[in-house]
Structures are given as structure tokens and as C-alpha cells.
Design a protein around this motif. Structure first.
Motif, PDB file in Angstrom:
ATOM      1  N   ASN A 159     -26.060 -25.383 -21.699  1.00  0.00           N
ATOM      2  CA  ASN A 159     -26.468 -24.631 -20.336  1.00  0.00           C
ATOM      3  C   ASN A 159     -27.695 -23.786 -20.825  1.00  0.00           C
ATOM      4  O   ASN A 159     -28.593 -23.749 -19.890  1.00  0.00           O
ATOM      5  N   ASP A 160     -27.607 -23.257 -21.820  1.00  0.00           N
ATOM      6  CA  ASP A 160     -29.097 -22.379 -22.144  1.00  0.00           C
ATOM      7  C   ASP A 160     -30.296 -22.916 -22.117  1.00  0.00           C
ATOM      8  O   ASP A 160     -31.442 -22.770 -21.443  1.00  0.00           O
ATOM      9  N   LYS A 193     -22.309 -23.907 -24.302  1.00  0.00           N
ATOM     10  CA  LYS A 193     -23.381 -22.796 -24.216  1.00  0.00           C
ATOM     11  C   LYS A 193     -24.697 -23.200 -24.624  1.00  0.00           C
ATOM     12  O   LYS A 193     -25.767 -22.868 -23.761  1.00  0.00           O
ATOM     13  N   ASN A 203     -23.604 -16.944 -20.529  1.00  0.00           N
ATOM     14  CA  ASN A 203     -24.760 -16.586 -20.295  1.00  0.00           C
ATOM     15  C   ASN A 203     -24.842 -14.769 -20.796  1.00  0.00           C
ATOM     16  O   ASN A 203     -25.976 -14.627 -20.608  1.00  0.00           O
ATOM     17  N   LEU A 223     -28.273 -16.055 -13.267  1.00  0.00           N
ATOM     18  CA  LEU A 223     -27.846 -16.471 -14.515  1.00  0.00           C
ATOM     19  C   LEU A 223     -28.847 -16.033 -15.461  1.00  0.00           C
ATOM     20  O   LEU A 223     -28.603 -16.027 -16.799  1.00  0.00           O
ATOM     21  N   LYS A 224     -30.171 -15.849 -15.045  1.00  0.00           N
ATOM     22  CA  LYS A 224     -31.172 -15.659 -16.006  1.00  0.00           C
ATOM     23  C   LYS A 224     -31.283 -14.210 -16.438  1.00  0.00           C
ATOM     24  O   LYS A 224     -32.002 -13.724 -17.214  1.00  0.00           O
TER      25      LYS A 224
END
Length: 222
Positions: A92-93, A89, A191, A220-221
Motif C-alpha cells: 500500500n505504501d 502495508k 498509513n 491517506l498521504k
């Protein structure tokens, strides 16, 4: 620090940088993307290794993370999975903050990493095991094809303690779901902030799929 030999059952994650072939059309973009991936992976592993025993290596546009299991320390498999998902996580973030997406496949099984004698100009680091093979092939050729930004856990080979009805699978269990049309994987919704957001995210992601890369990035954002 070097990675010491490991041979045993564990969780293994294979991470791939999305769109790297396209980035290679512009050398500066490709190098920046790799630099972000390596520096992000290093930072997250350095922060996690002391307590959570997540180790890994990065080569070209991909990375391999694994849990160094130590039964003497009394860490449960559930906690090991939590630690690996937490590291995934964070990576990815942080990469999303650079407008870069990853595809991550996780599998459980036998994993072996072996140090070899090195000298100037060559480094040899053999990686073996069905956990690595399963994660790698799922990322490269899994059905359905993994999409940008997705992280999923291969069901096949999971230990007996992990199943859909286990309430102790870990703090991330509510973020692991079987996706419609794919009974072979658990998808990790890294996310979203709460599980209640998963259904709404799926709708955004489906809408964004037709818009390809930029649409997925925007979804995703959210």
C-alpha cells in the motif's frame, strides 16, 4: 519462483486496484498502474518470502496473498498475521507513492492452491477455500462497502486466539480497530505511524469522502 501446492487453514488477503475501470479509458495509465502493482507485489513478496513465508499471485487488477503455514518451524498464528499485515502495508505504501490506492480484505480459513500441468498458451492455477471466498466477496460486496485505501480483517471465521482482549495478537494489534458502525471487521490503519493518529486520520478521511478519489488520496498521504 512458482507457487507450490498448499492446502490448509491460513490468512488470505485479496487486493484490488482502485479506479482501474476509469484508468482503462487511457491505455497508458492502465498499463502503468498494472506494472506498478505487479512490480511492487513482486518486490515485497521476494523480500518477505525467505523469512515470513508470504506468497501470492497477481492477475489483472487484483492480487491474492497468503501465509504458507509451517508448524514445524514454530511460527505462531500471531506472527503469521503480523507478516501478512507487514506485506500489505508495504504494498500500500509503495502504490500510494505512485498516486494509486488499493482496497484489501483479509480473511482466515481453509485455503487451497493447486498447480496444474501447463503448456504454451495456457496456465491453470485453481484457488479454492472459504478464506479466499470470504476475502474476495468482502472486497467486492461486503457491507459496509470497502473504500479506497482501506484494509480490513473479516471477523467471521477468525481463530479462537484472536479476539479484542488478546494482548498477544501481534505488534500490529494497536493498529487494528473496530470502526464505528461496523462490528463485522477490524480495520488495519497501515498509513499511520502511531495508534494515537488513528482518530485524527478518521476525521480527515470522513471529510475527504465527500471529495471522492482525490480527497481520499490526500487524506491517506497525511
Amino acid at each position: 519462483m512458482p507457487i507450490h501446492n498448499y492446502d490448509g487453514e491460513t490468512f488470505v488477503a485479496f487486493i484490488d486496484l482502485c479506479g482501474f475501470k476509469e484508468l482503462m479509458r487511457t491505455e497508458d495509465k492502465a498499463w502503468r498502474a498494472l506494472d506498478y502493482l505487479y512490480s511492487t507485489g513482486y518486490q515485497v513478496l521476494r523480500e518477505n518470502n525467505n523469512q515470513n513465508h508470504i506468497e501470492g499471485l497477481f492477475v489483472s487488477d487484483s492480487g491474492v496473498l497468503f501465509v504458507r503455514r509451517n508448524h514445524q518451524q514454530g511460527i505462531s498464528p500471531e506472527m503469521e498475521l503480523q507478516s501478512l499485515l507487514s506485506a500489505v502495508k508495504k504494498i500500500n505504501d509503495m502504490m500510494l507513492g505512485h498516486d494509486l490506492m488499493l482496497m484489501t480484505s483479509i480473511a482466515y480459513g481453509q485455503f487451497k492452491y493447486q498447480e496444474r500441468i501447463e503448456f504454451v498458451g495456457i496456465e491453470k492455477n485453481p484457488i479454492y477455500g472459504n478464506a479466499y471466498a470470504s476475502a474476495y466477496f468482502d472486497n467486492a460486496n461486503g457491507i459496509p462497502r470497502i473504500q479506497p485505501g482501506q484494509c480490513r480483517l473479516v471477523k467471521r471465521g477468525l481463530p479462537d486466539w484472536y479476539n479484542d482482549n488478546n494482548p498477544n495478537a501481534g505488534q500490529f494489534s494497536d493498529f487494528l480497530r473496530v470502526r464505528a458502525g461496523d462490528p463485522q471487521h477490524y480495520y488495519f490503519y497501515w498509513n499511520v505511524v502511531t495508534p494515537d493518529e488513528i482518530d485524527r486520520f478518521e476525521e480527515h478521511y470522513k471529510d475527504a469522502y465527500s471529495l471522492k478519489f482525490q480527497g481520499m488520496l490526500k487524506a491517506l498521504k497525511r
